[in-house]
Design a protein around this motif. Structure first.
Motif, short mmCIF file in Angstrom:
data_model
loop_
_atom_site.label_atom_id
_atom_site.label_comp_id
_atom_site.label_asym_id
_atom_site.label_seq_id
_atom_site.Cartn_x
_atom_site.Cartn_y
_atom_site.Cartn_z
N TRP A 4 3.48 10.67 -3.47
CA TRP A 4 3.22 9.33 -2.96
C TRP A 4 4.30 8.95 -1.95
CZ3 TRP A 4 -1.18 6.84 -3.60
CH2 TRP A 4 -1.99 7.19 -4.68
N ALA A 5 3.89 8.28 -0.90
CA ALA A 5 4.83 7.88 0.15
C ALA A 5 4.26 6.70 0.91
CB ALA A 5 5.09 9.04 1.11
N GLY A 6 5.10 6.10 1.77
CA GLY A 6 4.63 5.11 2.72
C GLY A 6 4.25 3.79 2.11
N SER A 7 5.19 2.98 1.73
CA SER A 7 4.92 1.65 1.18
C SER A 7 4.92 0.64 2.32
CB SER A 7 5.99 1.28 0.15
OG SER A 7 5.76 0.01 -0.38
N TYR A 8 3.79 -0.06 2.51
CA TYR A 8 3.63 -0.99 3.63
C TYR A 8 3.34 -2.40 3.09
CZ TYR A 8 3.34 3.30 6.28
OH TYR A 8 3.60 4.52 6.83
N PRO A 9 4.28 -3.32 3.16
CA PRO A 9 4.05 -4.66 2.61
C PRO A 9 3.31 -5.59 3.56
CG PRO A 9 6.29 -4.49 3.41
CD PRO A 9 5.66 -3.14 3.64
N GLU A 10 2.49 -6.43 3.00
CA GLU A 10 1.83 -7.52 3.72
C GLU A 10 2.20 -8.81 3.00
OE1 GLU A 10 -0.96 -9.65 6.29
OE2 GLU A 10 0.38 -7.95 6.41
N PRO A 11 3.09 -9.65 3.56
CA PRO A 11 3.58 -10.83 2.85
C PRO A 11 2.51 -11.92 2.71
CG PRO A 11 4.42 -10.80 5.08
CD PRO A 11 3.70 -9.50 4.88
N PHE A 12 2.73 -12.80 1.74
CA PHE A 12 1.85 -13.93 1.47
C PHE A 12 0.40 -13.45 1.30
CE2 PHE A 12 5.33 -15.70 4.14
CZ PHE A 12 5.92 -16.47 3.16
N ALA A 13 0.21 -12.47 0.44
CA ALA A 13 -1.12 -11.88 0.22
C ALA A 13 -1.25 -11.48 -1.23
CB ALA A 13 -1.31 -10.68 1.14
N PHE A 14 -2.50 -11.41 -1.71
CA PHE A 14 -2.74 -11.03 -3.11
C PHE A 14 -4.18 -10.54 -3.25
CE2 PHE A 14 -3.49 -15.55 -2.63
CZ PHE A 14 -4.67 -15.79 -3.32
N ALA A 15 -4.50 -10.02 -4.44
CA ALA A 15 -5.84 -9.61 -4.84
C ALA A 15 -6.46 -8.58 -3.90
CB ALA A 15 -6.76 -10.82 -4.98
N PRO A 16 -5.82 -7.42 -3.69
CA PRO A 16 -6.40 -6.43 -2.77
C PRO A 16 -7.48 -5.59 -3.42
CG PRO A 16 -4.37 -5.56 -3.69
CD PRO A 16 -4.52 -6.97 -4.24
N ASP A 17 -8.36 -5.05 -2.60
CA ASP A 17 -9.29 -3.99 -2.99
C ASP A 17 -9.26 -2.94 -1.89
OD1 ASP A 17 -11.19 -2.72 -4.66
OD2 ASP A 17 -12.83 -3.46 -3.41
N VAL A 18 -9.48 -1.68 -2.24
CA VAL A 18 -9.36 -0.60 -1.27
C VAL A 18 -10.44 0.45 -1.51
CG1 VAL A 18 -7.68 0.66 -2.70
CG2 VAL A 18 -7.76 1.06 -0.22
N THR A 19 -10.92 1.05 -0.43
CA THR A 19 -11.84 2.19 -0.52
C THR A 19 -11.49 3.14 0.62
OG1 THR A 19 -14.16 2.83 -0.77
CG2 THR A 19 -13.66 1.21 0.95
N ILE A 20 -11.91 4.41 0.46
CA ILE A 20 -11.61 5.44 1.44
C ILE A 20 -12.92 5.95 2.03
CG2 ILE A 20 -10.43 7.63 1.85
CD1 ILE A 20 -8.59 5.45 0.82
N THR B 223 0.84 -1.19 0.00
CA THR B 223 0.00 0.00 0.00
C THR B 223 0.88 1.24 0.00
OG1 THR B 223 -0.12 0.07 2.42
CG2 THR B 223 -1.85 -1.14 1.26
N ALA B 224 0.33 2.32 -0.56
CA ALA B 224 0.98 3.62 -0.53
C ALA B 224 -0.11 4.67 -0.41
CB ALA B 224 1.82 3.84 -1.79
N TYR B 225 0.25 5.83 0.05
CA TYR B 225 -0.73 6.90 0.22
C TYR B 225 -0.16 8.21 -0.30
CZ TYR B 225 2.07 8.63 4.15
OH TYR B 225 3.08 9.11 4.91
N ARG B 226 -1.06 9.17 -0.56
CA ARG B 226 -0.66 10.50 -0.98
C ARG B 226 -1.54 11.53 -0.30
NH1 ARG B 226 -1.61 12.83 -6.96
NH2 ARG B 226 -3.65 13.17 -6.01
N ARG B 227 -0.96 12.45 0.43
CA ARG B 227 -1.71 13.54 1.02
C ARG B 227 -2.15 14.51 -0.08
NH1 ARG B 227 -1.03 13.75 6.57
NH2 ARG B 227 0.71 12.53 7.40
N ALA B 228 -3.22 15.24 0.17
CA ALA B 228 -3.70 16.23 -0.80
C ALA B 228 -2.59 17.21 -1.12
CB ALA B 228 -4.91 16.97 -0.23
N GLY B 229 -2.28 17.35 -2.40
CA GLY B 229 -1.25 18.27 -2.84
C GLY B 229 0.16 17.76 -2.68
N GLY B 230 0.32 16.55 -2.17
CA GLY B 230 1.66 16.01 -1.93
C GLY B 230 2.02 14.90 -2.88
#
Length: 300
Positions: A24-40, A15-22
């Motif tokens: 991309w930063a913050g890569s957070y790995p989750e091992p042995f995982a696949f097929a993600p979906d995300v909502t805010i 995962t990575a995130y971006r603040r408004a106007g900024g």
């Protein structure tokens, strides 16, 4: 943003995130995982579901996480409860205005759902597809409207062909009986995606075979009504249009994206998009700048 990355024999969700106007930063790995979906959600929290193998025996389960605004550590929660011996995959998640999370995922012959209220635990896994169905059901997608009603779609082979099915869940009730959506022809339909606008109109897109290629086709359902006749959203001749996704705005505008594949050169995959204003018709398809390559499972 969430994606899965395969290196040698390990697949990792990142995962990575971006603040408004900024940036991309913050890569957070989750091992042995696949097929993600995300909502805010409205507070800026990222809600993620994925197929993970956190347990010692590496048995796949559906997991969920919340990442606060600005990034942070994973808060992994097991969503699927293991009551159904299924090949789990393709999860999707939606969050209501009150913070209720709902996840759906595919199994070998069913689509399952679980929900969690703020401060509570995930509910028991429940099948959405009726138990009389013994055919493959997979690739679900999910949306919720402003009042918390749930809308689920998936591809289902109970008729001998891959067709698109839909189920509705009122905010205080259970999933209602599935209904099959229409089609322009009598051929296979695949990879549905659904979005609900601020008025409660639900629109589904899918990829439909028409003898020599796949087109993008869609249908709309007004609040409390029935599904309208399917319309062809995009037709690019001999190209295969696949894996659409759709997003809806509060005033009824829609944006869609999909992959365009040249059958003789599958490595030359491009992205295309189209838009529709409230009450209007779909615009002509436009290729997304950036060239072509090996692209798959694109999300808005």
């Amino acid at each position: 943003l969430a994606w899965h990355y395969r290196y040698m024999d390990r697949t990792t969700v990142i995962t990575a995130y971006r603040r408004a106007g900024g940036g991309w930063a913050g890569s957070y790995p989750e091992p042995f995982a696949f097929a993600p979906d995300v909502t805010i959600d409205g507070a800026g929290n990222a809600h993620i579901v994925y197929v993970g193998e956190r347990n010692p025996n590496r048995i796949p389960h559906i997991y969920g996480s919340i990442i606060p605004p600005g990034g942070g550590a994973w808060s992994a929660e097991q969503v699927s409860d293991g009551r159904f011996d299924e090949a789990l995959g393709s999860p999707a998640i939606a969050v209501s205005a009150t913070g209720k999370r709902t996840a759906v995922w595919g199994g070998r012959e069913d689509v399952f759902s679980a929900s969690r209220q703020p401060g509570g635990d995930w509910s028991e896994s429940q099948p959405i597809v009726d138990e009389a169905c013994s055919a493959p059901a997979d690739r679900p997608d999910l949306a919720v409207d402003a009042t918390g009603n749930g809308y689920a779609v998936w591809q289902d082979e109970r008729s001998g062909q891959s067709k698109i099915y839909f189920a509705f869940r009122p905010v205080a009730g259970d999933w209602e009986a599935p209904v099959q959506l229409g089609s322009i022809g009598s051929n296979d339909q695949r990879s549905p995606a659904i979005a609900v606008d601020g008025f409660g109109n639900a629109t589904v897109l899918w990829s439909e075979w028409r003898g020599r290629s796949f087109d993008i086709v869609g249908a709309t359902r007004p609040p409390g009504g029935s599904w309208g006749e399917p319309v062809r959203v995009a037709d690019q001749g001999s190209q295969w249009l696949r894996n659409p996704d759709i997003a809806a705005g509060p005033a009824g505008a829609l944006v869609a994206v999909w992959e365009q594949v040249t059958p003789d050169h599958p490595e030359e995959t491009a992205l295309a998009f189209a838009a529709r204003q409230s009450g209007g018709v779909w615009s002509a398809a436009t290729e997304v700048p950036g060239g072509v390559g090996s692209v798959s499972y694109t999300h808005l």
